[in-house]
Design a protein around this motif. Structure first.
Motif, mmCIF file in Angstrom:
data_model
loop_
_atom_site.group_PDB
_atom_site.id
_atom_site.type_symbol
_atom_site.label_atom_id
_atom_site.label_comp_id
_atom_site.label_asym_id
_atom_site.label_seq_id
_atom_site.Cartn_x
_atom_site.Cartn_y
_atom_site.Cartn_z
ATOM 1 N N ALA A 87 0.836 -1.302 -0.048
ATOM 2 C CA ALA A 87 -0.278 0.169 0.051
ATOM 3 C C ALA A 87 0.854 1.132 -0.141
ATOM 4 C CB ALA A 87 -1.116 0.137 1.151
ATOM 5 N N TRP A 88 2.198 1.367 0.678
ATOM 6 C CA TRP A 88 2.674 2.520 1.115
ATOM 7 C C TRP A 88 3.126 2.506 -0.825
ATOM 8 C CZ3 TRP A 88 4.132 5.579 4.387
ATOM 9 C CH2 TRP A 88 5.413 6.575 4.447
ATOM 10 N N ASN A 89 4.154 1.825 -0.898
ATOM 11 C CA ASN A 89 4.704 1.385 -2.341
ATOM 12 C C ASN A 89 3.801 2.060 -3.707
ATOM 13 O OD1 ASN A 89 7.173 1.644 -0.976
ATOM 14 N ND2 ASN A 89 7.158 -0.596 -1.896
ATOM 15 N N GLY A 90 2.479 1.901 -3.548
ATOM 16 C CA GLY A 90 1.294 2.005 -4.256
ATOM 17 C C GLY A 90 0.766 3.414 -4.260
ATOM 18 N N GLY A 91 1.775 3.891 -3.081
ATOM 19 C CA GLY A 91 1.035 5.097 -2.700
ATOM 20 C C GLY A 91 -0.932 5.092 -2.239
ATOM 21 N N ASP A 92 -1.462 4.012 -1.345
ATOM 22 C CA ASP A 92 -2.616 3.587 -1.681
ATOM 23 C C ASP A 92 -2.884 4.095 -0.572
ATOM 24 O OD1 ASP A 92 -5.033 3.294 -1.464
ATOM 25 O OD2 ASP A 92 -4.851 1.674 -2.427
ATOM 26 N N ALA A 93 -3.479 5.542 0.462
ATOM 27 C CA ALA A 93 -3.542 5.799 1.904
ATOM 28 C C ALA A 93 -4.921 4.906 2.726
ATOM 29 C CB ALA A 93 -3.734 7.424 2.141
ATOM 30 N N ALA A 94 -5.989 4.382 1.649
ATOM 31 C CA ALA A 94 -7.020 3.388 1.794
ATOM 32 C C ALA A 94 -6.364 2.257 2.515
ATOM 33 C CB ALA A 94 -8.376 4.165 1.479
ATOM 34 N N HIS B 238 -1.968 9.923 5.997
ATOM 35 C CA HIS B 238 -0.555 9.512 4.224
ATOM 36 C C HIS B 238 -1.622 9.831 2.939
ATOM 37 C CE1 HIS B 238 0.292 7.478 8.267
ATOM 38 N NE2 HIS B 238 1.524 6.841 7.532
ATOM 39 N N ARG B 239 -2.090 10.050 3.258
ATOM 40 C CA ARG B 239 -3.249 10.888 1.178
ATOM 41 C C ARG B 239 -2.521 11.843 1.652
ATOM 42 N NH1 ARG B 239 -6.748 8.670 -0.592
ATOM 43 N NH2 ARG B 239 -8.282 8.270 0.834
ATOM 44 N N TRP B 240 -2.228 12.969 2.203
ATOM 45 C CA TRP B 240 -1.574 14.250 2.117
ATOM 46 C C TRP B 240 -0.269 13.975 2.307
ATOM 47 C CZ3 TRP B 240 2.297 16.319 4.542
ATOM 48 C CH2 TRP B 240 3.142 17.543 4.297
ATOM 49 N N LEU B 241 0.400 13.328 2.684
ATOM 50 C CA LEU B 241 2.041 12.212 2.348
ATOM 51 C C LEU B 241 2.227 11.750 0.854
ATOM 52 C CD1 LEU B 241 2.558 10.874 6.168
ATOM 53 C CD2 LEU B 241 2.902 13.470 5.123
ATOM 54 N N PHE B 242 1.143 11.273 0.014
ATOM 55 C CA PHE B 242 1.324 10.553 -0.708
ATOM 56 C C PHE B 242 1.532 11.067 -1.512
ATOM 57 C CE2 PHE B 242 0.195 6.173 1.985
ATOM 58 C CZ PHE B 242 1.304 6.050 1.994
ATOM 59 N N ASP B 243 0.206 11.937 -1.343
ATOM 60 C CA ASP B 243 -0.340 12.856 -2.714
ATOM 61 C C ASP B 243 1.642 14.649 -3.048
ATOM 62 O OD1 ASP B 243 -2.069 12.134 -3.943
ATOM 63 O OD2 ASP B 243 -3.423 13.004 -2.559
ATOM 64 N N GLY B 244 1.989 14.444 -1.169
ATOM 65 C CA GLY B 244 2.491 15.585 -1.459
ATOM 66 C C GLY B 244 3.805 15.110 -1.075
ATOM 67 N N PRO B 245 4.857 15.569 -0.078
ATOM 68 C CA PRO B 245 6.115 15.389 0.001
ATOM 69 C C PRO B 245 6.597 13.568 0.252
ATOM 70 C CG PRO B 245 4.504 15.803 2.395
ATOM 71 C CD PRO B 245 3.882 15.468 1.543
ATOM 72 N N LEU B 246 5.815 13.181 0.758
ATOM 73 C CA LEU B 246 5.945 11.703 0.668
ATOM 74 C C LEU B 246 5.737 10.949 -0.908
ATOM 75 C CD1 LEU B 246 6.358 9.971 3.998
ATOM 76 C CD2 LEU B 246 8.170 11.191 2.281
ATOM 77 N N LYS B 247 4.861 11.994 -1.953
ATOM 78 C CA LYS B 247 4.539 11.155 -3.242
ATOM 79 C C LYS B 247 6.055 10.344 -4.310
ATOM 80 C CE LYS B 247 2.679 12.633 -7.819
ATOM 81 N NZ LYS B 247 1.223 12.559 -7.660
ATOM 82 N N GLY B 248 5.513 8.761 -4.129
ATOM 83 C CA GLY B 248 6.715 7.846 -5.403
ATOM 84 C C GLY B 248 7.864 7.864 -4.599
ATOM 85 N N GLY C 4 14.141 -1.141 8.655
ATOM 86 C CA GLY C 4 13.826 -1.083 7.364
ATOM 87 C C GLY C 4 13.861 0.816 7.067
ATOM 88 N N GLY C 5 12.966 1.131 6.528
ATOM 89 C CA GLY C 5 12.793 2.376 6.264
ATOM 90 C C GLY C 5 11.970 2.669 4.873
ATOM 91 N N THR C 6 12.226 4.111 5.136
ATOM 92 C CA THR C 6 11.222 5.169 3.031
ATOM 93 C C THR C 6 12.572 5.065 2.849
ATOM 94 O OG1 THR C 6 10.962 6.676 4.781
ATOM 95 C CG2 THR C 6 9.317 4.873 4.414
ATOM 96 N N ALA C 7 12.443 5.704 2.067
ATOM 97 C CA ALA C 7 13.329 5.936 0.447
ATOM 98 C C ALA C 7 12.966 7.275 0.436
ATOM 99 C CB ALA C 7 13.771 4.870 -0.950
ATOM 100 N N VAL C 8 13.682 8.218 0.128
ATOM 101 C CA VAL C 8 12.771 9.908 -1.437
ATOM 102 C C VAL C 8 13.652 9.964 -1.718
ATOM 103 C CG1 VAL C 8 11.036 11.764 -0.528
ATOM 104 C CG2 VAL C 8 11.149 10.099 1.433
ATOM 105 N N ASP C 9 13.478 10.748 -3.132
ATOM 106 C CA ASP C 9 14.243 11.173 -3.700
ATOM 107 C C ASP C 9 15.680 10.213 -3.970
ATOM 108 O OD1 ASP C 9 12.601 12.576 -4.561
ATOM 109 O OD2 ASP C 9 12.872 14.600 -3.450
ATOM 110 N N GLY C 10 15.921 8.996 -4.404
ATOM 111 C CA GLY C 10 16.813 8.100 -3.968
ATOM 112 C C GLY C 10 17.506 8.298 -2.013
ATOM 113 N N ARG C 11 17.002 8.799 -1.381
ATOM 114 C CA ARG C 11 17.548 9.159 -0.549
ATOM 115 C C ARG C 11 17.005 8.341 0.953
ATOM 116 N NH1 ARG C 11 16.654 14.711 1.515
ATOM 117 N NH2 ARG C 11 15.138 14.040 0.212
#
Length: 123
Positions: free
Chosen positions: A14-21, A51-61, A86-93
């Motif tokens: 769900a995270w990797n698909g940007g699917d907040a629901a 998460h909808r806000w995050l996936f549409d904004g600062p954590l998109k992709g 684990g963790g997340t990657a944003v813009d390759g970081r």
């Protein structure tokens, strides 16, 4: 506890698909969700909204990885502690974290009743 491994896989998918629901759906209706900065979200609706806000904004992709290597410790019938790296990657970081969940068996199957994200400090 393959059901909990599948629940973690659903969380990552769900995270990797940007699917907040879908992301919020792995939590109980009244879940407590503590973010890396100490923000306390209360309930599935708040988790989905933030998460909808995050996936549409600062954590998109952004992508999540590593939670599949989890330690699962049964606490009682229908309850378990789950700790994963684990963790997340944003813009390759990559932003490594340790996450802790309390999982409970519900009529809908296993769900997470609590979540705590602790960012790993740079060394």
């Amino acid at each position: 506890m393959s059901d909990l491994t599948e629940l973690l896989d659903s969380l990552v998918e769900a995270w990797n698909g940007g699917d907040a629901a879908a992301y919020a759906a792995v939590f109980t209706d009244d879940a407590d969700y503590i973010t890396f900065d100490g923000t306390h979200l209360r309930g599935r609706a708040a988790i989905e909204s933030s998460h909808r806000w995050l996936f549409d904004g600062p954590l998109k992709g952004s992508t999540m990885s590593g939670v599949g290597d989890a330690m699962i410790k049964p606490l009682a019938d229908g309850a378990a502690l789950v700790i994963a790296g684990g963790g997340t990657a944003v813009d390759g970081r990559h932003r490594p974290s340790v996450v802790t969940f309390t999982a409970v068996r519900t009529p809908e199957g296993w769900r997470f009743a609590s979540f705590q994200n602790t960012r790993v400090a740079a060394r």
